[in-house]
Design a protein around this motif. Structure first.
Motif, short mmCIF file in Angstrom:
data_model
loop_
_atom_site.label_atom_id
_atom_site.label_comp_id
_atom_site.label_asym_id
_atom_site.label_seq_id
_atom_site.Cartn_x
_atom_site.Cartn_y
_atom_site.Cartn_z
N LYS A 58 0.81 -1.22 0.00
CA LYS A 58 0.00 0.00 0.00
C LYS A 58 0.85 1.27 0.00
O LYS A 58 0.39 2.33 -0.37
N LYS A 392 -20.99 -4.38 6.96
CA LYS A 392 -19.79 -3.76 6.40
C LYS A 392 -19.05 -3.03 7.53
O LYS A 392 -19.67 -2.25 8.26
N GLY A 393 -17.79 -3.29 7.66
CA GLY A 393 -17.04 -2.62 8.73
C GLY A 393 -15.58 -2.94 8.66
O GLY A 393 -15.10 -3.54 7.71
N ASP A 432 -3.23 3.24 6.98
CA ASP A 432 -3.31 3.22 5.52
C ASP A 432 -4.52 3.99 5.00
O ASP A 432 -4.68 4.19 3.82
N ASN A 491 1.43 2.67 5.54
CA ASN A 491 0.73 1.58 6.24
C ASN A 491 1.59 0.98 7.34
O ASN A 491 2.50 0.21 7.07
N1 LIG Z 1 -17.62 -6.22 8.41
C1 LIG Z 1 -16.47 -6.17 9.05
N2 LIG Z 1 -16.41 -5.74 10.32
C2 LIG Z 1 -15.25 -5.71 11.01
N3 LIG Z 1 -14.08 -6.08 10.48
C3 LIG Z 1 -14.07 -6.51 9.21
C4 LIG Z 1 -15.26 -6.58 8.44
N4 LIG Z 1 -14.93 -7.05 7.20
C5 LIG Z 1 -13.59 -7.27 7.22
N5 LIG Z 1 -13.08 -6.95 8.42
C6 LIG Z 1 -11.70 -7.08 8.87
O1 LIG Z 1 -10.90 -6.21 8.12
C7 LIG Z 1 -9.58 -6.73 8.04
C8 LIG Z 1 -9.07 -6.52 6.66
O2 LIG Z 1 -8.94 -5.15 6.58
P1 LIG Z 1 -7.86 -4.41 5.72
O3 LIG Z 1 -8.22 -4.64 4.31
O4 LIG Z 1 -7.77 -3.02 6.24
O5 LIG Z 1 -6.65 -5.32 6.07
P2 LIG Z 1 -5.30 -5.06 6.67
O6 LIG Z 1 -5.09 -6.12 7.68
O7 LIG Z 1 -5.13 -3.64 7.09
O8 LIG Z 1 -4.49 -5.36 5.43
P3 LIG Z 1 -2.97 -5.26 5.24
O9 LIG Z 1 -2.37 -5.57 6.58
O10 LIG Z 1 -2.74 -6.30 4.22
O11 LIG Z 1 -2.75 -3.87 4.85
C9 LIG Z 1 -9.66 -8.17 8.45
O12 LIG Z 1 -9.03 -8.25 9.71
C10 LIG Z 1 -11.15 -8.46 8.58
O13 LIG Z 1 -11.45 -9.33 9.62
#
Ligand SMILES: Nc1ncnc2c1ncn2[C@@H]1O[C@H](COP(=O)(O)OP(=O)(O)OP(=O)(O)O)[C@@H](O)[C@H]1O
Ligand SMILES: O=C(O)[C@H](O)CO
Length: 506
Positions: A58, A392-393, A432, A491
């Motif tokens: 990112k 969604k969250g 990020d 990030n």
């Molecule tokens: N509806 C939801 N409510 C809460 N959390 C969610 C929901 N949908 C997805 N997630 C969580 O969001 C996270 C993925 O978010 P994101 O895309 O920001 O990933 P990230 O871990 O920041 O990615 P990276 O580390 O690769 O940058 C996962 O931990 C997932 O469980």
């Protein structure tokens, strides 16, 4: 200024300091002359012939832009895989320094919509693989790595299909697998992860510059460690699949790859041609936020840069900490309520196993804060969410909603209500700029959230049951409590801030 404005400015300040360009310019230099050398921190790497650049993550667009400026004509060619829409988003935000110049030698491939591997990311991964395979002992490969790199460098081992690997990682994430577990599985099923890229680039010199988004900065987990020796075996992968009850439903292709995987990872001595160097992390961001909070007149403390655990348990930790801080603004500073809270906090911290956190010492430091100054507690890390609903969250918005609920319950049940004497604000955001698959980075809350939401007919607990924190915050008071920054181009996991100041003298 309101607490909310303070919190926003601390968050932006923290994110600003781990922006790729300043980080890279501090760490990377090119010594020109007869025999040019790449200088990274205190290490020197001779540029014997061609200098190539690849990257994925990112934060990589800004890292690449800064690197190209530093390397100038010495750069032969580059390929980077970055999130879909990032160029437009940074352009719109006026972040010119994060964009490549016209006629750049670096090819940009955008993909991995919503942080999920897709055909575009696969195309980019193939291009990077081909570049690495063609290198010679006289070449130097500069690799730029940041969080989000796993989704942006998908190269499933045949016959595994991209969709099969994506489905498996999605299921693991939904069952609450931590990033370490997720990436151990990804490494086992990938050509480029788990040191694969470094092995393909051999005999070229490989220098990786890494922005860490994983607790403890483990080289073999960040972006699934494409240039790091892996300390994990296929056995570890099988254990994780068993833990999440996925072993018996695996696609045939995955079974084939698992049964033919080498039992031991490539030996560390095969990485003599590789240097992995961490440029920035959550700790650096928190240090800057602390510095800025002090500038705003707060007594500021950093709890930890490694907060992890199930989101509702972490929320309880923050709620108890807030209660304890509020006691500090009242005559209840010492005595039974305070002792009980301390005891609960110590127990919870032990349960969450936050690496390196000495909560006793932290609580001691809290006691030392002057009674009249506003207090700012900063923390960072990454929680886990078990998805059981269809909403969604993201983990930050869900954390904030849990904290709002916890503060409401504490207010409703507390015999002596210390919150009444304080103005309180809690913020959690992804550095990020994207929390889960949503347009927000995170959210803010204060203790009145649940009651105020009820007035609008919004039931916080129902939204939480459905993992629907983004929908809640979008509807609640017209979206005022969402933290929206747009993609930041960097990030280093998530940041939390607790801001408290007295509303009356007690
Ligand atoms: N509806 C939801 N409510 C809460 N959390 C969610 C929901 N949908 C997805 N997630 C969580 O969001 C996270 C993925 O978010 P994101 O895309 O920001 O990933 P990230 O871990 O920041 O990615 P990276 O580390 O690769 O940058 C996962 O931990 C997932 O469980
Ligand atoms: O890309 C990934 O794997 C995560 O962001 C952790 O680095």
């Amino acid at each position: 200024m309101s607490l909310r404005e303070h919190a926003l400015s601390l968050f932006c300040g923290a994110v600003g300091t781990i922006r790729p360009a300043p980080l890279l310019k501090r760490a990377l230099k090119l010594q020109r002359g007869g025999c040019p050398q790449l200088l990274v921190k205190d290490q020197a790497f001779p540029v014997k012939r061609d200098l190539y650049l690849v990257g994925f993550g990112k934060a990589v667009l800004g890292m690449a832009a800064a690197a190209e400026e530093i390397l100038g004509d010495h750069l032969t060619r580059g390929i980077i895989n970055v999130p879909l829409g990032i160029q437009e988003s940074l352009q719109r935000a006026g972040m010119q320094e994060m964009l490549l110049k016209p006629h750049s030698k670096i090819q940009v491939i955008e993909g991995a919509k919503n942080n999920l591997p897709d055909a575009e990311a696969l195309k980019g991964a193939v291009a990077i693989q081909e570049l690495a395979e063609g290198l010679t002992a006289d070449d130097l490969l500069l690799v730029l790595i940041s969080g989000g790199g796993s989704a942006l460098l998908p190269a499933p081992i045949p016959p595994i299909l991209l969709e099969e690997k994506e489905k498996l990682t999605k299921m693991l994430a939904a069952r609450g697998a931590a990033i370490q577990e997720l990436n151990i599985v990804r490494k086992t099923l990938s050509v480029l992860k788990g040191g694969g890229l470094a092995q393909l680039a051999h005999p070229a010199q490989v220098v990786s510059l890494i922005l860490s988004d994983v607790i403890g900065d483990p080289l073999d987990i960040i972006a699934s460690g494409p240039t790091a020796a892996s300390s994990h075996s296929v056995q570890d992968c099988l254990q994780i699949l068993t833990k999440y009850n996925l072993l018996h439903n695996l696609p045939r292709s995955v079974q084939t790859v698992l049964s033919s995987s080498p039992t031991k990872p490539t030996a560390p001595e095969n990485y003599a041609h590789v240097s992995n160097i961490i440029l920035g992390s959550n700790t650096l961001a928190l240090e800057e936020a602390k510095h800025q909070a002090e500038g705003l007149g707060y007594a500021a403390l950093v709890l930890s840069a490694a907060v992890q655990g199930e989101v509702s348990r972490v929320a309880t930790l923050y709620c108890q900490l807030i209660q304890l801080l509020c006691l500090g603004f009242t005559s209840l500073r010492e005595g039974p309520p305070s002792d009980e809270l301390r005891g609960n906090l110590l127990q919870l911290a032990a349960e969450l196993q936050i690496p390196g956190l000495d909560l006793k010492e932290f609580l001691q430091a809290l006691r030392g804060l002057g009674p009249d100054r506003p207090v700012c507690i900063l923390a960072g890390g990454e929680t886990t969410v078990q998805l059981h609903g269809t909403g969604k969250g993201g983990r930050n918005q869900e954390l904030v909603l849990h904290v709002g609920l916890g503060l409401h319950k504490a207010q409703a049940t507390g015999a002596s209500n210390p919150q009444g004497r304080c103005e309180i604000l809690f913020l959690s955001g992804g550095t990020d700029g994207q929390d889960g698959p949503t347009e927000a980075a995170g959210a803010f809350c204060s203790p009145g959230l649940v009651a105020e939401a009820l007035q609008e007919g919004l039931d916080v607990e129902a939204f939480l049951r459905n993992n629907d924190s983004y929908t809640f915050f979008s509807q609640f008071q017209g979206g005022r409590h969402l933290l929206v920054t747009g993609l930041t181009g960097t990030n280093v996991m998530d940041i939390q801030a607790i801001l408290i100041r007295a509303t009356e003298r007690s």
